[in-house]
Motif scaffolding. Sequence first.
Motif, PDB file in Angstrom:
ATOM      1  N   SER A   8       0.856  -1.187   0.000  1.00 20.89           N
ATOM      2  CA  SER A   8       0.000   0.000   0.000  1.00 20.89           C
ATOM      3  C   SER A   8       0.886   1.228   0.000  1.00 20.89           C
ATOM      4  O   SER A   8       2.068   1.167   0.371  1.00 20.89           O
ATOM      5  N   ASN A   9       0.327   2.342  -0.420  1.00 26.39           N
ATOM      6  CA  ASN A   9       1.100   3.574  -0.434  1.00 26.39           C
ATOM      7  C   ASN A   9       1.688   3.862   0.938  1.00 26.39           C
ATOM      8  O   ASN A   9       2.852   4.217   1.073  1.00 26.39           O
ATOM      9  N   ARG A  10       0.879   3.684   1.993  1.00 26.34           N
ATOM     10  CA  ARG A  10       1.308   3.992   3.354  1.00 26.34           C
ATOM     11  C   ARG A  10       1.315   2.725   4.197  1.00 26.34           C
ATOM     12  O   ARG A  10       0.373   1.928   4.147  1.00 26.34           O
ATOM     13  N   LEU A  11       2.384   2.526   4.960  1.00 24.95           N
ATOM     14  CA  LEU A  11       2.415   1.414   5.895  1.00 24.95           C
ATOM     15  C   LEU A  11       1.363   1.628   6.982  1.00 24.95           C
ATOM     16  O   LEU A  11       1.022   2.781   7.301  1.00 24.95           O
ATOM     17  N   PRO A  12       0.858   0.547   7.583  1.00 19.72           N
ATOM     18  CA  PRO A  12      -0.199   0.681   8.598  1.00 19.72           C
ATOM     19  C   PRO A  12       0.375   1.064   9.961  1.00 19.72           C
ATOM     20  O   PRO A  12       0.047   0.456  10.990  1.00 19.72           O
ATOM     21  N   VAL A  13       1.270   2.065   9.967  1.00 20.44           N
ATOM     22  CA  VAL A  13       1.931   2.468  11.207  1.00 20.44           C
ATOM     23  C   VAL A  13       2.049   3.984  11.258  1.00 20.44           C
ATOM     24  O   VAL A  13       1.940   4.675  10.240  1.00 20.44           O
ATOM     25  N   THR A  14       2.289   4.486  12.460  1.00 19.50           N
ATOM     26  CA  THR A  14       2.591   5.899  12.673  1.00 19.50           C
ATOM     27  C   THR A  14       3.901   5.980  13.439  1.00 19.50           C
ATOM     28  O   THR A  14       4.088   5.277  14.441  1.00 19.50           O
ATOM     29  N   VAL A  15       4.812   6.814  12.939  1.00 25.21           N
ATOM     30  CA  VAL A  15       6.099   7.013  13.604  1.00 25.21           C
ATOM     31  C   VAL A  15       5.968   8.202  14.553  1.00 25.21           C
ATOM     32  O   VAL A  15       5.685   9.319  14.123  1.00 25.21           O
ATOM     33  N   LYS A  16       6.160   7.951  15.855  1.00 20.17           N
ATOM     34  CA  LYS A  16       6.043   9.005  16.868  1.00 20.17           C
ATOM     35  C   LYS A  16       7.423   9.314  17.440  1.00 20.17           C
ATOM     36  O   LYS A  16       8.206   8.411  17.745  1.00 20.17           O
ATOM     37  N   VAL A  17       7.701  10.613  17.596  1.00 19.79           N
ATOM     38  CA  VAL A  17       9.005  11.065  18.092  1.00 19.79           C
ATOM     39  C   VAL A  17       8.821  11.690  19.463  1.00 19.79           C
ATOM     40  O   VAL A  17       7.994  12.598  19.640  1.00 19.79           O
ATOM     41  N   GLU A  18       9.573  11.211  20.425  1.00 16.85           N
ATOM     42  CA  GLU A  18       9.570  11.771  21.773  1.00 16.85           C
ATOM     43  C   GLU A  18      11.018  11.989  22.191  1.00 16.85           C
ATOM     44  O   GLU A  18      11.724  11.045  22.537  1.00 16.85           O
ATOM     45  N   LYS A  19      11.466  13.253  22.127  1.00 11.84           N
ATOM     46  CA  LYS A  19      12.860  13.621  22.381  1.00 11.84           C
ATOM     47  C   LYS A  19      13.772  12.832  21.440  1.00 11.84           C
ATOM     48  O   LYS A  19      13.642  12.911  20.241  1.00 11.84           O
ATOM     49  N   GLU A  20      14.658  12.028  21.990  1.00 15.44           N
ATOM     50  CA  GLU A  20      15.593  11.281  21.143  1.00 15.44           C
ATOM     51  C   GLU A  20      15.058   9.920  20.723  1.00 15.44           C
ATOM     52  O   GLU A  20      15.648   9.248  19.884  1.00 15.44           O
ATOM     53  N   ASN A  21      13.965   9.508  21.339  1.00 16.22           N
ATOM     54  CA  ASN A  21      13.429   8.180  21.060  1.00 16.22           C
ATOM     55  C   ASN A  21      12.276   8.247  20.065  1.00 16.22           C
ATOM     56  O   ASN A  21      11.518   9.222  20.036  1.00 16.22           O
ATOM     57  N   VAL A  22      12.162   7.223  19.279  1.00 14.05           N
ATOM     58  CA  VAL A  22      11.039   7.130  18.347  1.00 14.05           C
ATOM     59  C   VAL A  22      10.338   5.799  18.582  1.00 14.05           C
ATOM     60  O   VAL A  22      10.946   4.824  19.026  1.00 14.05           O
ATOM     61  N   SER A  23       9.051   5.792  18.289  1.00 14.33           N
ATOM     62  CA  SER A  23       8.282   4.545  18.400  1.00 14.33           C
ATOM     63  C   SER A  23       7.424   4.386  17.154  1.00 14.33           C
ATOM     64  O   SER A  23       6.979   5.376  16.562  1.00 14.33           O
ATOM     65  N   VAL A  24       7.217   3.149  16.776  1.00 10.27           N
ATOM     66  CA  VAL A  24       6.389   2.827  15.612  1.00 10.27           C
ATOM     67  C   VAL A  24       5.117   2.175  16.133  1.00 10.27           C
ATOM     68  O   VAL A  24       5.156   1.065  16.681  1.00 10.27           O
ATOM     69  N   VAL A  25       3.994   2.876  15.977  1.00 10.56           N
ATOM     70  CA  VAL A  25       2.718   2.437  16.533  1.00 10.56           C
ATOM     71  C   VAL A  25       1.811   1.964  15.416  1.00 10.56           C
ATOM     72  O   VAL A  25       1.691   2.634  14.375  1.00 10.56           O
ATOM     73  N   ARG A  26       1.172   0.825  15.600  1.00  8.50           N
ATOM     74  CA  ARG A  26       0.265   0.276  14.592  1.00  8.50           C
ATOM     75  C   ARG A  26      -0.953   1.175  14.437  1.00  8.50           C
ATOM     76  O   ARG A  26      -1.536   1.632  15.423  1.00  8.50           O
ATOM     77  N   SER A  27      -1.355   1.438  13.213  1.00  9.24           N
ATOM     78  CA  SER A  27      -2.540   2.258  12.951  1.00  9.24           C
ATOM     79  C   SER A  27      -3.811   1.474  13.257  1.00  9.24           C
ATOM     80  O   SER A  27      -3.807   0.235  13.286  1.00  9.24           O
ATOM     81  N   ALA A  28      -4.898   2.231  13.470  1.00 11.02           N
ATOM     82  CA  ALA A  28      -6.172   1.585  13.807  1.00 11.02           C
ATOM     83  C   ALA A  28      -7.161   1.638  12.656  1.00 11.02           C
ATOM     84  O   ALA A  28      -8.353   1.434  12.849  1.00 11.02           O
TER      85      ALA A  28
END
Length: 722
Positions: A8-28
Amino acid sequence: MSRLLLVSNRLPVTVKVEKENVSVVRSAGGLATGLSRPHERSQGTWLGWPGDVSRLSPQQRGQVESQLAAQRCVPLYLSASEVSRYYEGYSNRVLWPLCHYLLDRVPRQDRDWDAYRKVNERFADLIARHYQPGDTVWVHDYQLMLVPGLLRQRLPEARIGYFHHIPFPSSEIFRTLPHRKELLRGLLGADLIGFHTVSYVRHFSGSLTRQLGLDTDIDCVHWQGRQVRVGAFPMGIDAAAFEALAKDPGVLQEVTAIRSRAHGQRILLGIDRLDYTKGIPRRLLAVQRLLEREPAWRSRLRFIQVAVPSRTQVDAYAAYRETVDELVGRINGLYGTVDNVPVHYLYRSVGERQLTGLYRAADVMLVTPVRDGMNLVAKEFCAARPDEDGVLVLSEFAGAAAELREAVVINPYDVEAMADAIEQALEMGEDERRARMRALREQVKTRDVHWWVNAFLERLQSLPAVTARARPESGAEALARMRAAPHLVLLLDYDGTLVGFAPTPEQASPDAELMTLLERLATRPNTSVHVVSGRPRETLEAWFGHLPLGLHAEHGLWTREGPGKSWAMLPGAAFEWKDRARPVLKSFAERVPGSFVEEKTASLAWHYRLVDPEFGALQSRELRLHLYEVFAQEPMDILPGDKVVEVRPRGVHKGRVVTSILEGQPDDSLVVAAGDDRTDEDLFAAVPEGGLTIHVGNKPTRAAYRQEGPVELRRLLAGLLT
């Protein structure tokens, strides 16, 4: 199940940035939810763009890639220019409005086509790198319409599915695209192409007929030697999850709060992305019209419109927002009071719990897009009403209207009628409301997102495996074999093989280049050339009588061995049926403008090349069915051709000329047959073992080699002279 590659054009995730750390969260989202099970079960891979990560440091980028890999997601990074031109440009400024019938919003020039094509090529390359034999590939949506065809070039035997999540417009709309044929060819790389509704399937088939000249059987089309299946698979939602959330105590508290703030007013609800396809201005005008003509509703009505920001970088969306803002202000200015305004407008996203609370609190849900592929909001509303109350007002131009028939269905372009429908919904009695909602909920719960995924994948994976086929590039191998042969016998069809098709048979006469080519081939040492055609003998004699060729007319009924020789007819042919069949074909010619009947010695042909393509294809099918029914016991064959239906004596076919042609030829002769349609398959079948068969075109064939068209075949034959 086989391993699944989801694209798909977009992966089913959202990349969130918190200071120096990043997290990859599954979309709903609905697609992410529906495909999560087969993704996990098959240990598959999801490929797509992870969003803008250009501002991340190398360390953060590494964290993202590590987390994506853990979720079996493969990123394809897009540059700012690619996002601007491929995604915001061609995908959303050209394809999106066109597929939604909004031609006035399509730019005058599609400058971003090259970027769209190149990004689709990058997707195809990425898929090919991760593909393993036996994988199933499922490509999603209009941003990637070229990917199936590009992937087929890279992986000829892969099993490929494609789903189009937005409307597919009528052929009259789609034909306005400058690159319409490239997009259609791209989609035809798939084995199964899915749409939400039968009408979209019909529109797609119409475009194939009009733009590529393909005669489709609605759910099946032959393309480059393959059967491509087309089907309607209406997408659903995670109905069970919405129903469970609607019963949650916290959500029920939210429902109580919403109703309390309404102070006894009836609640109308609209929830949409702020997109010009959603019909929000006309919906607001309908609410205004109701308040204008029915003053009693002014203090009794609260319209909550949630508009989720969308594509804010696209100019058309900014202008659309201004229009909506002005309408909201005008209505509230006209009918608001110090204590109350009729329209409560929220320009923001809302969480799933608040969304479900709004669904359950509403008296009437307004889903009134001017055009929508499906519209899952309508289904979410129904799933979120375990109380079996509430009324759905639904646009007939939403794909969901084909399923949700118990909704109050409206034409969003008719503002007055929409106002009537809103009032009808507000005044509907409890028994009718509950009866309608029960039926709607049954539909939504039965055909949920998991049903949709399973229906598509089961259909795709049940299709016969794609096997090695004749390919255009195999022409070089064919030429090498012909050059190496000590003696050569060429059996060449005419129409569609040596020349392209013309509006009428008379206009397809041979050009000087072809005449020169045939003469040079016929005088080539150790080479015998024969034209084996469905044309009448008089025509072949007039065109080629002076050349040293063998001529075989009317599919082999008549044969002339060389210049000055007499024509001989194949023995045993029966013609008695012609007098009975002729009136049937003539009646079709009379009722289908542009069609006509051609009569030959022993056959009849109904031509419809000058007829509207879709209408002609339908009439062709009807004629064939009628002939099969009426003349089932007659000694005749009914043959569909390229814009022609021909009726000929049974047992007369091109294959029967092969034996007589080969009499007297050296035993080491290489027999080469070239043709383009069903009648030439008989010729291919009769070629001796070790011979060489060439299909010209994209139909299924028993031939070993394939050339794209007459130009390519002529080029191949000319290679014998160098």
